[in-house]
Motif scaffolding. Structure first.
Motif, mmCIF file in Angstrom:
data_model
loop_
_atom_site.group_PDB
_atom_site.id
_atom_site.type_symbol
_atom_site.label_atom_id
_atom_site.label_comp_id
_atom_site.label_asym_id
_atom_site.label_seq_id
_atom_site.Cartn_x
_atom_site.Cartn_y
_atom_site.Cartn_z
ATOM 1 N N ASP A 197 -4.480 13.410 8.763
ATOM 2 C CA ASP A 197 -3.031 13.452 8.537
ATOM 3 C C ASP A 197 -2.472 12.136 9.093
ATOM 4 N N ILE A 198 -1.838 11.359 8.250
ATOM 5 C CA ILE A 198 -1.424 10.000 8.643
ATOM 6 C C ILE A 198 -0.435 10.025 9.814
ATOM 7 N N THR A 199 0.279 11.135 9.986
ATOM 8 C CA THR A 199 1.290 11.188 11.056
ATOM 9 C C THR A 199 0.664 11.265 12.445
ATOM 10 N N GLY A 220 5.252 15.879 0.391
ATOM 11 C CA GLY A 220 4.011 15.134 0.654
ATOM 12 C C GLY A 220 4.057 14.349 1.956
ATOM 13 N N VAL A 221 3.553 13.132 1.905
ATOM 14 C CA VAL A 221 3.509 12.267 3.101
ATOM 15 C C VAL A 221 4.920 12.059 3.660
ATOM 16 N N ASP A 222 5.845 11.861 2.754
ATOM 17 C CA ASP A 222 7.226 11.564 3.139
ATOM 18 C C ASP A 222 7.789 12.679 4.039
ATOM 19 N N ILE A 234 -0.932 5.885 -1.912
ATOM 20 C CA ILE A 234 0.419 5.829 -2.486
ATOM 21 C C ILE A 234 0.397 6.205 -3.978
ATOM 22 N N SER A 235 1.355 7.011 -4.371
ATOM 23 C CA SER A 235 1.598 7.426 -5.771
ATOM 24 C C SER A 235 0.610 8.457 -6.319
ATOM 25 N N THR A 236 -0.389 8.856 -5.537
ATOM 26 C CA THR A 236 -1.419 9.752 -6.117
ATOM 27 C C THR A 236 -1.088 11.234 -5.955
ATOM 28 N N GLY A 237 0.060 11.554 -5.367
ATOM 29 C CA GLY A 237 0.467 12.959 -5.235
ATOM 30 C C GLY A 237 1.493 13.296 -6.302
ATOM 31 N N ALA A 238 2.721 13.523 -5.870
ATOM 32 C CA ALA A 238 3.787 13.905 -6.798
ATOM 33 C C ALA A 238 3.996 12.858 -7.896
ATOM 34 N N TYR A 239 3.728 11.592 -7.611
ATOM 35 C CA TYR A 239 3.961 10.533 -8.597
ATOM 36 C C TYR A 239 2.843 10.429 -9.637
HETATM 37 P P1 ADP Z 1 3.658 10.024 -4.032
HETATM 38 O O1 ADP Z 1 5.025 10.597 -4.337
HETATM 39 O O2 ADP Z 1 3.689 8.538 -3.769
HETATM 40 O O3 ADP Z 1 2.647 10.429 -5.042
HETATM 41 P P2 ADP Z 1 2.723 12.045 -2.124
HETATM 42 O O4 ADP Z 1 3.145 12.190 -0.720
HETATM 43 O O5 ADP Z 1 3.092 13.155 -3.072
HETATM 44 O O6 ADP Z 1 3.293 10.629 -2.601
HETATM 45 O O7 ADP Z 1 1.153 11.864 -2.175
HETATM 46 C C1 ADP Z 1 0.472 10.671 -1.877
HETATM 47 C C2 ADP Z 1 -0.890 10.988 -1.297
HETATM 48 O O8 ADP Z 1 -0.747 11.336 0.075
HETATM 49 C C3 ADP Z 1 -1.632 12.151 -1.949
HETATM 50 O O9 ADP Z 1 -2.976 11.732 -2.165
HETATM 51 C C4 ADP Z 1 -1.550 13.261 -0.912
HETATM 52 O O10 ADP Z 1 -2.701 14.096 -0.942
HETATM 53 C C5 ADP Z 1 -1.525 12.478 0.382
HETATM 54 N N1 ADP Z 1 -0.919 13.134 1.567
HETATM 55 C C6 ADP Z 1 -0.015 14.153 1.608
HETATM 56 N N2 ADP Z 1 0.331 14.433 2.885
HETATM 57 C C7 ADP Z 1 -0.369 13.563 3.681
HETATM 58 C C8 ADP Z 1 -0.460 13.338 5.090
HETATM 59 N N3 ADP Z 1 0.233 14.057 5.965
HETATM 60 N N4 ADP Z 1 -1.288 12.331 5.527
HETATM 61 C C9 ADP Z 1 -1.981 11.575 4.660
HETATM 62 N N5 ADP Z 1 -1.942 11.729 3.321
HETATM 63 C C10 ADP Z 1 -1.153 12.713 2.839
#
Ligand code: ADP
Length: 174
Positions: free
Chosen positions: A10-12, A32-34, A116-121
């Motif tokens: 978890d990046i946090t 997601g990460v945000d 970056i961008s591989t989740g919701a985007y």
């Molecule tokens: P985006 O909108 O840029 O696609 P997301 O947050 O939806 O961003 O996803 C980007 C990537 O981050 C995905 O591969 C997701 O699995 C990953 N991710 C989600 N939460 C975390 C976290 N807490 N730490 C690291 N990576 C994460």
């Protein structure tokens, strides 16, 4: 020499000079990460982000890390995948480049990137990982003494395996 590291985490939780947040153009939090970054950093991050006035796709802005173990957050806004016909590759390249430039400009020594961008985007994962590795390796080729450590922080094992496969190829291609 810059060390390139892949972690499944978890990046946090990472203790680095900057974590990169996969933000959206409003910079006011999201999923997601945000969402994770804003929850962990606390309300002051939102207040700092409000003063930034948003951010374009392909660009990045920096704030303090507040309650995070990381000293700074670099908010990078990736492209939304629209089938590859709207300059998505280049916008994703720019996200990595701008983030690295901000790190270098602020004399930071370590930085951690999410995918970056591989989740919701919806950006295709292998393609995004190839861009991430290519941009980071070309930056450190040109600026070998700036960063001590670049971390690719993957949220799942499959993504971490992909980066571990790509990194030696990038290093071998030099
Ligand atoms: P985006 O909108 O840029 O696609 P997301 O947050 O939806 O961003 O996803 C980007 C990537 O981050 C995905 O591969 C997701 O699995 C990953 N991710 C989600 N939460 C975390 C976290 N807490 N730490 C690291 N990576 C994460």
């Amino acid at each position: 020499m810059t060390r390139l590291i892949v972690v499944h985490d978890d990046i946090t939780t990472l203790e680095v000079d900057a974590v990169v947040n996969a933000a959206n153009p409003g910079l006011l939090g999201g999923g997601g990460v945000d969402g994770a970054v804003h929850r962990a950093a606390g309300r002051k991050l939102l207040e700092a982000c409000r003063r930034l006035g948003g951010c374009d796709h392909g660009d990045a802005k920096i704030t303090p890390g507040f309650d995070l173990p990381a000293r700074h957050v670099i908010h990078a806004v990736g492209p939304i995948w629209r089938g590859g016909v709207e300059n998505e590759d280049h916008l994703l390249e720019l996200c990595y480049r701008r983030s690295l430039e901000l790190a270098a400009g602020n004399e930071l020594r370590s930085i951690a990137f999410p995918c970056i961008s591989t989740g919701a985007y919806g950006f295709p994962k292998r393609r995004a990982a190839e861009i991430a590795v290519t941009e980071v390796t070309s930056f450190i080729d040109v600026h070998p003494l700036v960063l001590e450590r670049v971390v690719f922080c993957c949220f799942d094992q499959a993504m971490a395996a992909l980066y571990r496969q790509l990194l030696p190829l990038a290093a071998g291609g030099k």
